[in-house]
Design an enzyme around this catalytic site. Structure first.
Site, PDB file in Angstrom:
ATOM      1  N   ASP A   1      -8.227  -1.114  -3.596  1.00 42.17           N
ATOM      2  CA  ASP A   1      -7.588  -0.123  -2.717  1.00 42.17           C
ATOM      3  C   ASP A   1      -8.731   0.845  -1.746  1.00 42.17           C
ATOM      4  OD1 ASP A   1      -5.584   1.989  -2.311  1.00 42.17           O
ATOM      5  OD2 ASP A   1      -4.508   0.937  -3.735  1.00 42.17           O
TER       6      ASP A   1
ATOM      7  N   ASP B   1     -17.973  -1.131  -2.169  1.00 44.32           N
ATOM      8  CA  ASP B   1     -17.059  -0.815  -0.881  1.00 44.32           C
ATOM      9  C   ASP B   1     -17.166  -2.139   0.071  1.00 44.32           C
ATOM     10  OD1 ASP B   1     -16.330   0.266   1.403  1.00 44.32           O
ATOM     11  OD2 ASP B   1     -17.235   2.143   1.378  1.00 44.32           O
TER      12      ASP B   1
ATOM     13  N   HIS C   1      -5.074   7.135  -1.247  1.00 40.11           N
ATOM     14  CA  HIS C   1      -4.226   5.998  -1.528  1.00 40.11           C
ATOM     15  C   HIS C   1      -4.700   5.832  -2.991  1.00 40.11           C
ATOM     16  CE1 HIS C   1      -2.258   2.366  -1.917  1.00 40.11           C
ATOM     17  NE2 HIS C   1      -1.221   3.026  -1.033  1.00 40.11           N
TER      18      HIS C   1
ATOM     19  N   ASP D   1      10.007  -9.571  -9.215  1.00 44.21           N
ATOM     20  CA  ASP D   1       9.762  -9.579 -10.891  1.00 44.21           C
ATOM     21  C   ASP D   1      10.201  -8.514 -11.448  1.00 44.21           C
ATOM     22  OD1 ASP D   1       8.539 -12.265 -10.912  1.00 44.21           O
ATOM     23  OD2 ASP D   1       6.962 -11.282 -10.131  1.00 44.21           O
TER      24      ASP D   1
ATOM     25  N   SER E   1       3.707   0.835  -3.509  1.00 41.10           N
ATOM     26  CA  SER E   1       2.288   1.128  -3.873  1.00 41.10           C
ATOM     27  C   SER E   1       1.932   1.892  -5.319  1.00 41.10           C
ATOM     28  CB  SER E   1       1.655   1.913  -2.919  1.00 41.10           C
ATOM     29  OG  SER E   1       1.248   1.061  -1.713  1.00 41.10           O
TER      30      SER E   1
END
Ligand SMILES: [Ca+2]
Ligand SMILES: [Ca+2]
Ligand SMILES: [Ca+2]
Length: 499
Positions: free
Chosen positions: A123, A162, A176, A296, A320
């Protein structure tokens, strides 16, 4: 709670565009390219793969040139994936109303805390100030010495990596990834988080090449579960093959299904990935939650509370944030029973739902909404004995076991006067201290099983002290795989035999 309902913005579309100067090149197994075309700069080989990451001048036609090179199997140009959900978050700053939207989540947390389970969050990174104690460190790497101590191809990757900036600092500056992490830690508070950042700096997009390499990296660092709270309209072979490789090495991969209310996006659309959509506070599928054969399961994803990089609460909406609820639940299941296969986890998870809309699986909700109480029930074996039985009468023992995709051995045991006895498949009792347990039966447990143990000749006459002796007995049941690994905790129940 009312405050949460104020945020009504829904992100409706995801889009991709060409990332002009970056590609992945698959080279034939066992081959080396000694001379790369002049248009190519080789950045690196993804460790333990035959995949090379390259850069080239935009407009040079370089991918076509590469395909002509002997030994090159496939070339895929990276594309950008956008992280939209953060755009609709609002900060509340009110810690007391923070609610991830999963009712009775404490029931799950009581079953397993996620302890010792490594969850990779691929992320925007994770805030080190907020979640420092939850982060998985690479103990084989010495931080800050400029040396790749563990020879895994990444220098000083003590805290994670990173990929957006190709450095060893995966700290989140956007929020996020931290928000996603806060939700999964709400369900599995002791999970070990492996932060992997894929965007560069403050960018709200990242390349499919970086995401693919991140997935290979996560698996190589021992991640048990991968949370992918991103999605795109475009298929990426790089991400596809990275996910397949991770699943083959035993990772459970969970992905947000997307927020466009249309088809389940990639990579959630892969069979190998658990696709998570969103339901609202009343349990109905969110308008933005995708639809289709690949769906699902749904998790709460509207106006839920998450924690921001500054440690303050924020209200977020989007799949998310549904995905990490499921990811947390998977970490709980794995901490209850680390031997669960990815296939068994899916079976348990998909049974642990509140089935909504059409009975059974449907294109809007998949198997339904995750339900803490139902999931706790199906993930835990239970034994069903009468509280008492008249000596000499029929005795039926029933038990339910978590669903599994593997053949499972079951044994029965009872404790009498502090000695454990187990029943063999011929109906004879053995002292556990003298003969090791062997299974009573082998099967794929999916349903309620009833076994009449009275018919097994040994029940009353093989234990010399038991005939005609009423009293309280402890019955136990254990579940093992073929290799003798315990698949579910041994449970015991007391039953009185009276005369
Ligand atoms: Ca390293
Ligand atoms: Ca180092
Ligand atoms: Ca349904």
């Amino acid at each position: 709670m009312k405050f949460f309902l104020l945020s009504v913005f829904i992100f409706l579309s995801l889009f991709s565009m060409s990332h002009a100067d970056d590609a992945m090149v698959w080279v034939e197994e066992g081959k080396r390219i000694d001379t790369w075309p002049a248009c190519v700069d080789v950045d690196r080989n993804i460790p333990d793969t035959n995949i090379y990451r390259i850069s080239f001048q935009p407009g040079s036609g370089c991918p076509d040139v590469l395909m002509q090179v002997e030994g090159v199997v496939f070339v895929e140009q990276s594309k950008s994936v956008f992280i939209p959900d953060m755009l609709i978050s609002q900060t509340s700053g009110n810690a007391h109303t923070c609610d991830i939207g999963l009712e009775n989540s404490d029931v799950l947390t009581d079953l397993g805390s996620g302890k010792d389970i490594v969850v990779a969050v691929i992320d925007t990174g994770v805030s080190f100030t907020v979640y420092f104690s939850s982060l998985k460190k690479n103990i084989n790497e010495i931080p800050g010495d400029g040396i790749d101590n563990d020879l895994n191809g990444y220098i000083d990757d003590y805290d994670g990596w990173d990929f957006g900036d190709m450095d060893s600092d995966p700290a989140d500056v956007l929020g996020h990834g931290t928000q996603v992490t806060s939700i999964l830690l709400s369900v599995a508070p002791q999970a070990s988080i492996l932060p992997i950042k894929v965007n560069s700096g403050m960018d709200i997009s990242f390349s499919t090449g970086d995401a693919a390499e991140a997935i290979y990296y996560a698996a190589s660092r021992g991640a048990d579960v991968l949370n992918l709270s991103f999605s795109t309209d475009d298929f990426s072979f790089a991400i596809y093959s990275a996910v397949i490789s991770a699943v083959n090495s035993g990772c459970v991969v969970i992905a947000a299904a997307g927020n466009d209310g249309a088809n389940v996006n990639f990579p959630a659309s892969m069979d190998e990935v658990i696709a998570v959509g969103s339901h609202d506070v009343l349990g109905a599928p969110s308008g933005f939650s995708p639809i289709g054969d690949a769906m699902d399961i749904l998790g709460p994803g509207e106006d839920v509370c998450a924690t921001n990089i500054d440690g303050m609460d924020t209200i977020v909406t989007g799949t998310s944030f549904s995905a990490p609820v499921i990811t947390g639940a998977v970490a709980v299941l794995l901490s209850m029973n680390p031997n669960l296969t990815p296939g068994s986890i899916k079976k348990i998870l998909f049974k642990g739902t509140n089935d909504i809309l059409d009975p059974g699986w449907d294109i809007f909700s998949g198997y339904g909404n995750i339900d803490s109480i139902v999931l706790a029930s199906v993930s835990t074996p239970s034994i069903n004995l009468p509280d008492q039985v008249l000596q000499g009468s029929q005795l039926d023992v029933g038990f339910t076991l978590p669903p599994t995709d593997t053949l499972t051995d079951v044994f029965f045991a009872l404790i009498f006067k502090n000695v454990i006895w187990w029943l063999d498949s011929s109906g004879f009792w053995h002292k556990a201290s003298e003969t090791p347990f062997s299974p009573l039966m082998t099967f794929k447990p999916d349903t309620f099983i009833t076994k009449n143990l009275y018919g097994q000749s040994g029940l009353y006459d093989s234990i010399d002290t038991t005939p005609h002796e009423p009293g309280n007995y402890l019955w136990g049941i254990g579940i093992f795989d073929k290799n003798g690994n315990m698949l579910a905790p041994l449970i015991w129940k007391e039953m009185n035999i009276y005369y």
